[in-house]
Design a protein around this motif. Structure first.
Motif, PDB file in Angstrom:
ATOM      1  N   TYR A   1       0.857  -1.187   0.000  1.00 12.24           N
ATOM      2  CA  TYR A   1       0.000   0.000   0.000  1.00 12.24           C
ATOM      3  C   TYR A   1       0.892   1.235   0.000  1.00 12.24           C
ATOM      4  O   TYR A   1       1.797   1.360   0.832  1.00 12.24           O
ATOM      5  CB  TYR A   1      -0.919  -0.017   1.224  1.00 12.24           C
ATOM      6  N   LEU A   2       0.662   2.137  -0.951  1.00 15.75           N
ATOM      7  CA  LEU A   2       1.458   3.360  -1.074  1.00 15.75           C
ATOM      8  C   LEU A   2       0.840   4.444  -0.209  1.00 15.75           C
ATOM      9  O   LEU A   2      -0.330   4.803  -0.417  1.00 15.75           O
ATOM     10  CB  LEU A   2       1.498   3.826  -2.541  1.00 15.75           C
ATOM     11  N   SER A   3       1.603   4.938   0.749  1.00 17.97           N
ATOM     12  CA  SER A   3       1.073   5.945   1.668  1.00 17.97           C
ATOM     13  C   SER A   3       2.211   6.667   2.373  1.00 17.97           C
ATOM     14  O   SER A   3       3.275   6.088   2.595  1.00 17.97           O
ATOM     15  CB  SER A   3       0.160   5.248   2.684  1.00 17.97           C
ATOM     16  N   PRO A   4       1.996   7.947   2.716  1.00 18.71           N
ATOM     17  CA  PRO A   4       3.045   8.694   3.431  1.00 18.71           C
ATOM     18  C   PRO A   4       3.370   8.090   4.802  1.00 18.71           C
ATOM     19  O   PRO A   4       4.392   8.427   5.389  1.00 18.71           O
ATOM     20  CB  PRO A   4       2.452  10.098   3.594  1.00 18.71           C
ATOM     21  N   LYS A   5       2.491   7.204   5.328  1.00 18.59           N
ATOM     22  CA  LYS A   5       2.768   6.575   6.636  1.00 18.59           C
ATOM     23  C   LYS A   5       3.744   5.413   6.517  1.00 18.59           C
ATOM     24  O   LYS A   5       4.162   4.847   7.529  1.00 18.59           O
ATOM     25  CB  LYS A   5       1.464   6.007   7.234  1.00 18.59           C
ATOM     26  N   GLY A   6       4.083   5.017   5.278  1.00 11.81           N
ATOM     27  CA  GLY A   6       4.884   3.816   5.066  1.00 11.81           C
ATOM     28  C   GLY A   6       6.371   4.013   5.323  1.00 11.81           C
ATOM     29  O   GLY A   6       6.849   5.119   5.588  1.00 11.81           O
ATOM     30  N   LYS A   7       7.059   2.913   5.225  1.00 12.74           N
ATOM     31  CA  LYS A   7       8.527   2.888   5.290  1.00 12.74           C
ATOM     32  C   LYS A   7       9.058   3.604   4.033  1.00 12.74           C
ATOM     33  O   LYS A   7       8.561   3.353   2.927  1.00 12.74           O
ATOM     34  CB  LYS A   7       8.933   1.408   5.281  1.00 12.74           C
ATOM     35  N   VAL A   8      10.045   4.480   4.212  1.00 10.85           N
ATOM     36  CA  VAL A   8      10.511   5.285   3.067  1.00 10.85           C
ATOM     37  C   VAL A   8      11.286   4.409   2.073  1.00 10.85           C
ATOM     38  O   VAL A   8      12.213   3.689   2.451  1.00 10.85           O
ATOM     39  CB  VAL A   8      11.336   6.500   3.529  1.00 10.85           C
TER      40      VAL A   8
ATOM     41  N   ASP B   1     -10.695   2.590   3.830  1.00  4.99           N
ATOM     42  CA  ASP B   1     -11.173   2.014   5.098  1.00  4.99           C
ATOM     43  C   ASP B   1     -10.078   1.129   5.707  1.00  4.99           C
ATOM     44  O   ASP B   1      -9.553   0.225   5.047  1.00  4.99           O
ATOM     45  CB  ASP B   1     -12.449   1.202   4.835  1.00  4.99           C
ATOM     46  N   GLN B   2      -9.742   1.411   6.966  1.00  3.97           N
ATOM     47  CA  GLN B   2      -8.601   0.741   7.621  1.00  3.97           C
ATOM     48  C   GLN B   2      -8.758  -0.781   7.676  1.00  3.97           C
ATOM     49  O   GLN B   2      -7.769  -1.514   7.665  1.00  3.97           O
ATOM     50  CB  GLN B   2      -8.407   1.307   9.041  1.00  3.97           C
ATOM     51  N   ARG B   3     -10.017  -1.265   7.739  1.00  2.83           N
ATOM     52  CA  ARG B   3     -10.224  -2.705   7.945  1.00  2.83           C
ATOM     53  C   ARG B   3      -9.704  -3.540   6.786  1.00  2.83           C
ATOM     54  O   ARG B   3      -9.123  -4.613   6.991  1.00  2.83           O
ATOM     55  CB  ARG B   3     -11.711  -2.995   8.195  1.00  2.83           C
ATOM     56  N   VAL B   4      -9.871  -3.059   5.555  1.00  2.15           N
ATOM     57  CA  VAL B   4      -9.371  -3.843   4.415  1.00  2.15           C
ATOM     58  C   VAL B   4      -7.849  -3.737   4.315  1.00  2.15           C
ATOM     59  O   VAL B   4      -7.179  -4.683   3.909  1.00  2.15           O
ATOM     60  CB  VAL B   4     -10.094  -3.477   3.086  1.00  2.15           C
ATOM     61  N   LEU B   5      -7.295  -2.592   4.748  1.00  2.00           N
ATOM     62  CA  LEU B   5      -5.828  -2.453   4.779  1.00  2.00           C
ATOM     63  C   LEU B   5      -5.250  -3.469   5.767  1.00  2.00           C
ATOM     64  O   LEU B   5      -4.302  -4.190   5.450  1.00  2.00           O
ATOM     65  CB  LEU B   5      -5.424  -1.030   5.175  1.00  2.00           C
ATOM     66  N   ASP B   6      -5.853  -3.541   6.972  1.00  2.00           N
ATOM     67  CA  ASP B   6      -5.378  -4.488   7.990  1.00  2.00           C
ATOM     68  C   ASP B   6      -5.482  -5.928   7.491  1.00  2.00           C
ATOM     69  O   ASP B   6      -4.667  -6.779   7.850  1.00  2.00           O
ATOM     70  CB  ASP B   6      -6.181  -4.337   9.289  1.00  2.00           C
ATOM     71  N   GLU B   7      -6.482  -6.201   6.654  1.00  2.00           N
ATOM     72  CA  GLU B   7      -6.741  -7.561   6.186  1.00  2.00           C
ATOM     73  C   GLU B   7      -5.765  -8.011   5.081  1.00  2.00           C
ATOM     74  O   GLU B   7      -5.320  -9.149   5.076  1.00  2.00           O
ATOM     75  CB  GLU B   7      -8.189  -7.637   5.675  1.00  2.00           C
ATOM     76  N   ILE B   8      -5.423  -7.107   4.145  1.00  2.00           N
ATOM     77  CA  ILE B   8      -4.689  -7.573   2.950  1.00  2.00           C
ATOM     78  C   ILE B   8      -3.277  -7.001   2.789  1.00  2.00           C
ATOM     79  O   ILE B   8      -2.485  -7.566   2.032  1.00  2.00           O
ATOM     80  CB  ILE B   8      -5.490  -7.337   1.629  1.00  2.00           C
ATOM     81  N   VAL B   9      -2.956  -5.887   3.457  1.00  2.00           N
ATOM     82  CA  VAL B   9      -1.670  -5.214   3.172  1.00  2.00           C
ATOM     83  C   VAL B   9      -0.524  -5.838   3.964  1.00  2.00           C
ATOM     84  O   VAL B   9      -0.633  -6.055   5.171  1.00  2.00           O
ATOM     85  CB  VAL B   9      -1.759  -3.691   3.458  1.00  2.00           C
ATOM     86  N   ASP B  10       0.576  -6.143   3.261  1.00  2.00           N
ATOM     87  CA  ASP B  10       1.784  -6.690   3.896  1.00  2.00           C
ATOM     88  C   ASP B  10       2.803  -5.604   4.190  1.00  2.00           C
ATOM     89  O   ASP B  10       3.511  -5.661   5.185  1.00  2.00           O
ATOM     90  CB  ASP B  10       2.414  -7.746   2.983  1.00  2.00           C
ATOM     91  N   GLU B  11       2.942  -4.636   3.270  1.00  2.00           N
ATOM     92  CA  GLU B  11       3.956  -3.582   3.418  1.00  2.00           C
ATOM     93  C   GLU B  11       3.382  -2.240   3.020  1.00  2.00           C
ATOM     94  O   GLU B  11       2.806  -2.111   1.937  1.00  2.00           O
ATOM     95  CB  GLU B  11       5.161  -3.857   2.497  1.00  2.00           C
ATOM     96  N   GLU B  12       3.550  -1.247   3.891  1.00  2.00           N
ATOM     97  CA  GLU B  12       3.166   0.119   3.547  1.00  2.00           C
ATOM     98  C   GLU B  12       4.450   0.850   3.180  1.00  2.00           C
ATOM     99  O   GLU B  12       5.424   0.836   3.926  1.00  2.00           O
ATOM    100  CB  GLU B  12       2.468   0.754   4.760  1.00  2.00           C
ATOM    101  N   ILE B  13       4.453   1.447   1.990  1.00  2.00           N
ATOM    102  CA  ILE B  13       5.655   2.121   1.489  1.00  2.00           C
ATOM    103  C   ILE B  13       5.328   3.568   1.135  1.00  2.00           C
ATOM    104  O   ILE B  13       4.294   3.856   0.528  1.00  2.00           O
ATOM    105  CB  ILE B  13       6.230   1.379   0.248  1.00  2.00           C
TER     106      ILE B  13
END
Ligand code: 4GY
Length: 229
Positions: free
Chosen positions: A85-92, A118-130
């Motif tokens: 998931y691409l997001s400013p909260k991710g690991k740079v 929606d946070q629930r689907v992120l929690d369910e499927i995302v492995d890495e936030e970048i």
């Protein structure tokens, strides 16, 4: 290597299918599947967003179309691909991460928009936030393209192997300056050593230039190099 991208703006990805990426796709070194998760909306009007619980500005992407699009990708797969998931909260994101992710067989990239997903689907499927850096964009599409491009050029057969070897040799240094014809341009001559044909001297000059440029422009990279040995 296969990339599946989940996005509401599939047309944006046409711009990254030119040049080196276009050739890599034609040569089957890279497979790029762009999936519009709006097609997975069960809404009559194909809506995928709704107002945020708790109030506030903007719209939030509902979890179901993303979850259903994800399930449609993985349904017949033996190995579950990593979901990014691409997001400013991710690991740079950096070159080391690009090299590591290039070893994966299959990646799924999820692009958000508006106020997010929606946070629930992120929690369910995302492995890495970048994150591609500390600034806020309007959507995850440009970051997804940046990440796919940087990963792809580390996949075997995408670049000529020579350029990648030079890169790993001059690890954590900025590139030396390049020159081509003409020999004299606006009265400026190409550095003599590059015309000499003396390969050892050329390599030495290039390394010196790389060190000088890195010291001046990115002293933090020299620091990191000393730390890493
Ligand atoms: N920076 N690195 C970035 C970004 C936009 C609302 C979630 C970034 O990766 N992504 O700024 N993304 C937001 C827009 C939904 C993504």
């Amino acid at each position: 290597m296969r990339f599946d991208v989940l996005t509401l703006f599939p047309e944006m990805f046409t711009v990254m299918q030119e040049s080196i990426m276009g050739r890599a796709i034609q040569n089957k070194k890279i497979e790029l599947n762009i999936i519009n998760f709006r097609e997975f909306s069960k809404d009559k009007q194909k809506h995928v967003d709704d107002t945020p619980y708790g109030g506030g500005a903007g719209m939030v992407i509902r979890p179901e179309p993303i979850y259903d699009a994800y399930q449609s990708i993985i349904k017949d797969l033996k190995i579950k691909p990593k979901v990014i998931y691409l997001s400013p909260k991710g690991k740079v994101f950096n070159q080391q991460l690009a090299r590591e992710l290039a070893k994966e067989e299959h990646l799924i990239l999820l692009c958000g928009h508006y106020e997010g997903i929606d946070q629930r689907v992120l929690d369910e499927i995302v492995d890495e936030e970048i994150s591609i850096g500390d600034y806020i964009l309007t959507g995850g599409e440009l970051p997804a393209m940046v990440v796919i491009d940087a990963i792809s050029r580390n996949v075997e057969g995408v670049l000529n192997e020579e350029s990648l070897k030079e890169e790993s040799f001059s690890k954590d240094l900025l590139e030396y300056p390049q020159y081509t014809r003409p020999e004299v341009f606006l009265g400026k001559k190409v550095p003599e050593v590059l015309l000499s044909g003396h390969h050892a001297n050329i390599e030495k000059w290039r390394l010196e230039k790389s060190l000088e440029i890195t010291k001046n422009k990115r002293p933090d990279l020299i620091e990191r190099r000393n730390q890493n040995g």
